[in-house]
Design an enzyme around this catalytic site. Structure first.
Site: not given
Ligand code: PBG
Length: 318
Positions: A193, A203, A214, A230, A245, A269, A308
């Site tokens: 990730k 967000r 992060r 990982e 991701k 997203s 989505y």
């Molecule tokens: C955090 C989380 C995030 C997403 C899924 N789980 C955001 C992040 O890590 O800042 C993002 C999913 C998306 O953008 O569609 N637990």
């Protein structure tokens, strides 16, 4: 000239027969946001077509997802109250646990009910764990994840999405689940990730209170070998499914070639919003773009795609 690859592209029937990869509805997972105290579903401005849901609107959505033949739903809960340790995340009557119960009943075994196992929606600072000073405290966070895993498993989640990028999270959660007797609750590990600008619209979807970033726990987008490290850890800790991701397809391919468990990818997203914005401007064929990007994920090696577009795409696939 005797070798003519175009021969196999001449008709739709020919192309259909020789197609190497196609996406099936059962591979698609719909992410769903459920907001505590919301009276009615509310559109998410940065994700046209996607809504925040209520506990009342959730059953209908889950039933639609099941009828559409989707593989599952991934639930994200947005609590009314946030605090430093994300107390609501481990409340058996908290929004996410309630959503799991509601979704499980509506699904009636027809799809896989998954829940996000992370604290970021529940903390007032918006980080994926608890803080020690300015930094996220890895091991103190694992204690919270263990509690949260047991609460969500008890609520009836089939699978938990370990998305926090804490070291040892899969092993800690596996141990907690097993000790509590939830040996059949599966873990979807967010293995690779990356820190990404493409999470922007999410967000808004989860009313995030994050101010910084992060980067001290999510991976640097410049790194690929690190993803395999990982991966090895997640597999050793007992991950049932591993995920990449956002949809960085070189990494999907690398992960798929280096493991023997199912591989998932999260089409995030920002990717959704970009295509929607371009389509709304008439710059891109929406449906074709969606199918092409989903096919790209599967061609790269993904067995499962969180998207989505899952509900709509189910109707568009072969
Ligand atoms: C955090 C989380 C995030 C997403 C899924 N789980 C955001 C992040 O890590 O800042 C993002 C999913 C998306 O953008 O569609 N637990």
């Amino acid at each position: 000239m005797r070798i003519r690859p175009r021969r196999l592209r001449t008709t739709a029937a020919m192309r259909r027969m020789v197609r190497e990869n196609r996406v099936h509805r059962a591979q698609l997972v719909l992410p769903v946001f459920i907001v505590e105290g919301l009276a009615e579903p509310r559109p998410i401005a940065s994700m046209p077509g996607v809504h925040q849901h209520t506990l009342q609107s959730l059953p209908g959505l889950v039933q639609r997802a099941a009828s559409a033949g989707l593989g599952g739903v991934m639930l994200f809960g947005v609590p009314a109250h946030k605090d430093a340790t994300g107390t609501c995340a481990t409340d058996p009557d908290g929004i996410l646990a309630q959503a799991v119960r509601v979704a499980r009943q509506a699904a009636a075994g027809r799809l896989v009910v998954q829940a996000d196992l992370c604290l970021d929606e529940f903390t007032d600072h918006g980080h994926c764990g608890v803080l020690a000073g300015d930094v996220v405290d890895n091991d103190a966070t694992l204690v919270r994840y263990r509690e949260m895993a047991v609460v969500l498993a008890a609520a009836g989640a089939d699978m938990l999405g370990a998305s926090g990028m804490m070291d040892g999270q899969v092993g800690a959660v596996r141990e907690a689940l097993d000790q509590a007797g939830f040996t059949d609750t599966a873990i979807l590990a967010y293995t690779a990730k990356y820190t990404s600008a493409f999470y922007g619209p999410f967000r808004e979807a989860v009313a995030s209170s994050l101010t910084g970033d992060r980067r001290t726990y999510q991976q640097d987008p410049g790194n690929a070998r690190e993803a395999l490290r990982e991966l090895a850890l997640d597999l050793a800790e007992g991950a049932d499914i591993v995920m990449v991701k956002p949809a960085h397809l070189d990494l999907v391919a690398a992960v798929a070639q280096n493991c023997d468990v199912p591989v998932a990818v999260y089409q995030v997203s920002g990717e959704y919003s970009m295509v929607e914005a371009a389509a709304a401007n008439g710059w891109i064929d929406r449906r074709a773009a969606v199918v092409e990007s989903l096919t790209g994920c599967v061609r790269a090696g993904a067995d499962i795609v969180l998207t989505y577009w899952a509900l709509e795409a189910a109707d568009w696939l072969e």
